[in-house]
Design a protein around this motif. Structure first.
Motif, PDB file in Angstrom:
ATOM      1  N   ASN A 148      43.346  40.916  37.796  1.00 31.02           N
ATOM      2  CA  ASN A 148      43.625  41.935  38.799  1.00 31.02           C
ATOM      3  C   ASN A 148      43.391  41.494  40.240  1.00 31.02           C
ATOM      4  O   ASN A 148      43.922  42.105  41.156  1.00 31.02           O
ATOM      5  CB  ASN A 148      42.761  43.175  38.531  1.00 31.02           C
ATOM      6  N   TRP A 170      35.072  44.750  45.435  1.00 29.72           N
ATOM      7  CA  TRP A 170      36.023  44.987  44.339  1.00 29.72           C
ATOM      8  C   TRP A 170      35.295  45.612  43.162  1.00 29.72           C
ATOM      9  O   TRP A 170      34.220  45.140  42.759  1.00 29.72           O
ATOM     10  CB  TRP A 170      36.645  43.654  43.921  1.00 29.72           C
ATOM     11  N   ASN A 171      35.873  46.669  42.597  1.00 27.48           N
ATOM     12  CA  ASN A 171      35.384  47.271  41.362  1.00 27.48           C
ATOM     13  C   ASN A 171      36.411  46.961  40.285  1.00 27.48           C
ATOM     14  O   ASN A 171      37.528  47.502  40.297  1.00 27.48           O
ATOM     15  CB  ASN A 171      35.210  48.784  41.540  1.00 27.48           C
ATOM     16  N   GLU A 172      36.041  46.089  39.366  1.00 31.47           N
ATOM     17  CA  GLU A 172      36.987  45.618  38.350  1.00 31.47           C
ATOM     18  C   GLU A 172      37.403  46.718  37.379  1.00 31.47           C
ATOM     19  O   GLU A 172      38.604  46.895  37.139  1.00 31.47           O
ATOM     20  CB  GLU A 172      36.382  44.422  37.595  1.00 31.47           C
ATOM     21  N   ARG A 215      39.712  49.032  39.206  1.00 30.50           N
ATOM     22  CA  ARG A 215      40.757  48.332  39.967  1.00 30.50           C
ATOM     23  C   ARG A 215      40.836  48.906  41.384  1.00 30.50           C
ATOM     24  O   ARG A 215      41.887  49.325  41.853  1.00 30.50           O
ATOM     25  CB  ARG A 215      42.104  48.414  39.247  1.00 30.50           C
ATOM     26  N   HIS A 236      28.185  39.166  42.452  1.00 25.19           N
ATOM     27  CA  HIS A 236      28.558  40.170  41.460  1.00 25.19           C
ATOM     28  C   HIS A 236      27.353  41.031  41.086  1.00 25.19           C
ATOM     29  O   HIS A 236      26.212  40.559  41.079  1.00 25.19           O
ATOM     30  CB  HIS A 236      29.109  39.495  40.204  1.00 25.19           C
ATOM     31  N   SER A 267      32.072  43.225  42.763  1.00 19.91           N
ATOM     32  CA  SER A 267      31.998  41.910  43.394  1.00 19.91           C
ATOM     33  C   SER A 267      32.196  42.087  44.886  1.00 19.91           C
ATOM     34  O   SER A 267      32.954  42.959  45.325  1.00 19.91           O
ATOM     35  CB  SER A 267      33.078  40.980  42.845  1.00 19.91           C
ATOM     36  N   THR A 312      40.296  37.293  38.444  1.00 21.13           N
ATOM     37  CA  THR A 312      40.528  38.026  37.206  1.00 21.13           C
ATOM     38  C   THR A 312      42.034  38.260  37.131  1.00 21.13           C
ATOM     39  O   THR A 312      42.777  37.823  38.024  1.00 21.13           O
ATOM     40  CB  THR A 312      39.793  39.391  37.193  1.00 21.13           C
TER      41      THR A 312
END
Length: 200
Positions: A28, A113-115, A118, A49, A56, A26
């Motif tokens: 990020n 990871w937490n989009e 962030r 995911h 993710s 992404t």
């Protein structure tokens, strides 16, 4: 990441998981996994995911009590798409946060990871069976199961760490948190590292 860096890192790690290789990018984060299929041979490809795409995970290891945890999480309303332990770890983290790691019986090195937030969490099993290395640089964190995947980034300096070298010459191995490379650290057993919008 510069073009080709994630792919080069994954190519250098193919011996750790020759059954499946995939990246996730992404604006990020860039992360990927080489998977050796042990639990749920047909499902469980990584990065995995959450249904809403917010979380993710890349996961190296095996969780021996995943069936018990799955049953508990299903009782809390969680729905599973696979039979693999990776999905159990992901749902456990979504339910209990970093406290979920104390409930895992097995060996693991992982990144979640937490989009939307962030937020990146790295964690390692209590005995340190599965390796996990990281480097903090310019507000970013580079991580991997081996030094060579971190070296895939052209901006990572390659300088000998004299503390690590001293340990190697004295003990014939390099104990954590040291490595032989300055600026690259082993995440210690039973520890986690949290990166949130540039801060650790």
């Amino acid at each position: 990441l510069p073009d080709g860096v994630l792919e080069a890192g994954l190519r250098g790690m193919v011996h750790r998981g020759p059954d499946q290789q995939q990246g996730y990018v992404t604006r990020n984060i860039s992360m990927g996994a080489d998977r050796l299929r042990i639990v749920d041979l047909d499902g469980g490809d990584q990065p995995m995911h959450s249904a809403d795409g917010a979380y993710s995970i890349v996961f190296n290891g095996e969780i021996y009590n995943h069936k018990e945890l799955r049953a508990e999480l299903e009782g809390l309303g969680k729905r599973f798409r696979t039979r693999c332990d990776t999905e159990v770890v992901l749902h456990a983290f979504m339910e209990w946060g970093t406290a979920s790691f104390a409930r895992l019986r097995g060996m693991f090195g992982l990144a979640i990871w937490n989009e939307p937030e962030r937020r990146l969490v790295l964690a390692r099993d209590r005995m340190g069976i599965k390796p996990l290395y990281y480097r903090l640089q310019d507000g970013e964190v580079f991580f991997g199961s081996e030094l060579k995947c971190i070296f895939a980034h052209p901006g990572v300096p390659r300088r000998i760490d004299l503390n690590g070298l001293n340990c190697f010459l004295s003990l014939n191995y390099v104990p954590g948190p040291y490595t032989l490379v300055e600026g690259i650290t082993k995440l210690m057993p039973g520890h986690c590292l949290e990166w949130h919008q540039g801060r650790v």
